[in-house]
Design a protein around this motif. Structure first.
Motif, mmCIF file in Angstrom:
data_model
loop_
_atom_site.group_PDB
_atom_site.id
_atom_site.type_symbol
_atom_site.label_atom_id
_atom_site.label_comp_id
_atom_site.label_asym_id
_atom_site.label_seq_id
_atom_site.Cartn_x
_atom_site.Cartn_y
_atom_site.Cartn_z
ATOM 1 N N LYS A 56 0.825 -1.207 0.000
ATOM 2 C CA LYS A 56 0.000 0.000 0.000
ATOM 3 C C LYS A 56 0.863 1.263 0.000
ATOM 4 O O LYS A 56 0.518 2.261 -0.651
ATOM 5 C CB LYS A 56 -0.931 -0.012 1.208
ATOM 6 N N ARG A 60 1.088 4.338 -2.727
ATOM 7 C CA ARG A 60 1.020 5.752 -2.337
ATOM 8 C C ARG A 60 2.182 6.535 -2.961
ATOM 9 O O ARG A 60 1.999 7.666 -3.440
ATOM 10 C CB ARG A 60 1.053 5.864 -0.823
ATOM 11 N N ASP A 225 -2.411 0.610 6.584
ATOM 12 C CA ASP A 225 -1.994 1.870 5.982
ATOM 13 C C ASP A 225 -2.150 2.969 7.029
ATOM 14 O O ASP A 225 -2.721 2.756 8.110
ATOM 15 C CB ASP A 225 -2.776 2.185 4.700
ATOM 16 N N ALA A 226 -1.635 4.137 6.716
ATOM 17 C CA ALA A 226 -1.595 5.219 7.691
ATOM 18 C C ALA A 226 -3.001 5.680 8.088
ATOM 19 O O ALA A 226 -3.237 6.043 9.242
ATOM 20 C CB ALA A 226 -0.783 6.393 7.136
ATOM 21 N N ASP A 227 -3.932 5.671 7.150
ATOM 22 C CA ASP A 227 -5.290 6.114 7.471
ATOM 23 C C ASP A 227 -5.953 5.178 8.479
ATOM 24 O O ASP A 227 -6.625 5.623 9.419
ATOM 25 C CB ASP A 227 -6.140 6.195 6.196
ATOM 26 N N GLN A 228 -5.767 3.888 8.286
ATOM 27 C CA GLN A 228 -6.342 2.935 9.233
ATOM 28 C C GLN A 228 -5.651 3.026 10.595
ATOM 29 O O GLN A 228 -6.316 2.966 11.643
ATOM 30 C CB GLN A 228 -6.223 1.514 8.676
ATOM 31 N N GLU A 230 -4.361 5.596 11.888
ATOM 32 C CA GLU A 230 -4.890 6.823 12.502
ATOM 33 C C GLU A 230 -6.238 6.552 13.180
ATOM 34 O O GLU A 230 -6.524 7.089 14.255
ATOM 35 C CB GLU A 230 -5.028 7.910 11.436
ATOM 36 N N GLN A 231 -7.070 5.721 12.583
ATOM 37 C CA GLN A 231 -8.345 5.378 13.208
ATOM 38 C C GLN A 231 -8.139 4.643 14.529
ATOM 39 O O GLN A 231 -8.861 4.884 15.498
ATOM 40 C CB GLN A 231 -9.177 4.504 12.259
#
Length: 507
Positions: A56, A60, A225-228, A230-231
């Motif tokens: 991933k 990016r 990934d970074a978005d997950q 962050e969650q």
């Protein structure tokens, strides 16, 4: 033009090796290689996490305009190691120069430095302390204790500081953070993520390639990934941080994460920035949403302990993981790889490790680590087990935690005394003992908790080393008060237990 190497634990857009590079000119090399999966038998969930996050992150980078030369594990042309992949890509492109961020393991640093290419290693400045800062702090000190390094990091960052004094008047709120927990229907659990197409492809690959590795691959639910990631962090800050401090040392059979963040694996591969994590936790206290003891305890694990163990790893050199100050030589028993055991606490910790590639720090230190130390297991084998089975384990962080903190194999460089306990501590901080085949209150006899027997056996066999230790003097006074007949019985039963374990019998 240089090839830019990005490793599987360096998945950060601001990585030092990328700075100053030109997407229109420079090429990035990323590779899933056999050497990195096989130098210890990694948990399949750990392998899957790293490979999925790498793929991933490569996507990016491509979206940002980079050319990424990516080699999957099952690529027929895969050369099998990071150095060999760099040589293969250099031959393809005609490049002879490699830019890389310094790896987090001496093994890989040596491999890169041995390449017949010009390798330019940049410091890994994703950490809060530079190695130069750590060396300056360590220079001339008789004892390298984490607490004093942590205070320096607080002053450097200003985290939880009131001018030049600690917020609340104390540096450390550990005494407030030792409460046992009770089952709670509303206990928070970290977010989970259903595998997307990229993750599913990796899971299929790992399942086919590593069918015999210890641990369960599916279900797989970690952030990739970074978005997950962050969650996961955001959920912890709002839902779990307020009670993290009180219960950070507690253990419950039905609650695998309690109030823990479970973000160490994401920080360690670069999906979360540690300083940002600390500042956001501090913000929860400043906003009145989390108490100081919880926030300080959480920040200390990152700003203090995580930074400190990395400093120790590089300060002590490549031989550190092989140290064995106590001379322990017993083989790691099969129960660590899932064989049956009557000890409920160990059964829970190992089963959770097999299923999740995760156990929290007290399960690691005071269950699996405590037993290994009491039983005299070879610390190199314990080190390899921890490095293999946990999704956040990389040698820079795992070796000091295991060799130093858990097994006292560095002779007291990290810990001022060995972290050993009888069954009483486990009973106080968990609900494991109530349903155990052994009786935690029995000190001798056929049903005596093995932690009780082995605790005194450990103290007896290492009496010459530890009797003079100021922090252990009260314990040895208790040993002295033990009558000769009882002391002989305890030692005899401990030896019998160890002999049964060595013979491969269920214990």
């Amino acid at each position: 033009m240089p090839l830019i190497l990005i490793l599987g634990d360096q998945l950060t857009p601001s990585l030092s090796a990328l700075r100053g590079a030109d997407p229109a000119r420079d090429r990035i090399v990323m590779a899933e290689v056999a050497v990195e999966t096989d130098y210890v038998p990694h948990h399949p969930k750990k392998i899957a996490l790293i490979f999925a996050a790498m793929r991933k992150f490569a996507d990016r980078l491509r979206d940002a305009g980079w050319t990424v030369l990516y080699t999957p594990l099952d690529d027929p042309d895969n050369a099998g190691s990071i150095p060999a992949e760099l040589l293969r890509r250099a031959a393809q492109t005609g490049d002879s120069h490699v830019r890389a961020t310094r790896p987090g393991e001496w093994r890989l640093i040596a491999a890169l430095e041995a390449l017949p290419l010009h390798v330019d290693l940049h410091e890994d400045d994703r950490f809060i302390a530079t190695q130069a800062e750590f060396e300056a702090w360590a220079d001339g000190r008789r004892e390298l204790r984490m607490e004093f390094f942590y205070r320096q990091m607080r002053r450097k960052t200003g985290l939880l500081m009131d001018g030049d004094k600690p917020a609340g008047g104390q540096w450390n709120y550990d005494p407030d953070n030792r409460k046992p927990a009770k089952p709670d229907l509303f206990m928070p659990r970290p977010p989970t993520f259903a595998p997307d197409a990229t993750v599913t492809g990796v899971l299929n690959l790992v399942e086919a390639r590593f069918p015999r590795n210890f641990g369960r691959l599916r279900p797989f639910h970690y952030a990739t990934d970074a978005d997950q990631a962050e969650q996961v962090l955001a959920h912890f800050l709002t839902e779990a941080l307020p009670r993290f401090g009180d219960y950070q040392d507690a253990m419950l059979s039905g609650e695998r994460t309690l109030y823990h963040a479970v973000i160490s694996g994401y920080m360690n591969i670069g999906l979360l920035d540690p300083l940002d994590v600390c500042r956001r936790a501090e913000g929860e206290w400043q906003a009145g949403r989390a108490p100081l003891n919880a926030v300080e305890g959480f920040i200390r694990q990152i700003l203090g302990w995580r930074e400190y163990v990395r400093g120790i790893y590089f300060h002590e050199g490549p031989d550190y993981p092989a140290r064995n100050a106590l001379g322990h030589r017993r083989d790691l028993p099969p129960l660590y790889w899932g064989a049956e055991t009557r000890m409920n606490c160990l059964s829970h910790a190992v089963r959770q490790t097999a299923e999740d590639a995760y156990a929290h720090h007290i399960q690691r230190l005071m269950i699996t680590g405590n037993f290994a130390l009491l039983a005299g297991i070879d610390p190199a084998q314990v080190h390899e087990w921890y490095l293999s089975v946990y999704f956040d384990a990389y040698e820079w962080v795992e070796a000091p935690n295991t060799v130093g903190m858990s097994q006292f194999a560095d002779g007291g460089l990290i810990a001022s005394k060995p972290y050993v306990s009888s069954g009483a501590y486990i009973d106080r901080m968990s609900d494991y003992c109530g349903t155990c085949a052994y009786k935690v209150r029995d000190k001798t006899g056929p049903d005596a908790c093995p932690f009780n027997l082995l605790y005194w056996h450990f103290l007896h066999r290492h009496e010459d080393r530890f009797r003079a230790n100021r922090r252990m003097a009260p314990i040895y006074r208790n040993l002295d008060r033990m009558g000769a007949a009882r002391r002989d019985r305890v030692m005899s039963e401990a030896e019998a237990f160890l002999a049964r374990m060595d013979a491969g019998k269920t214990v």
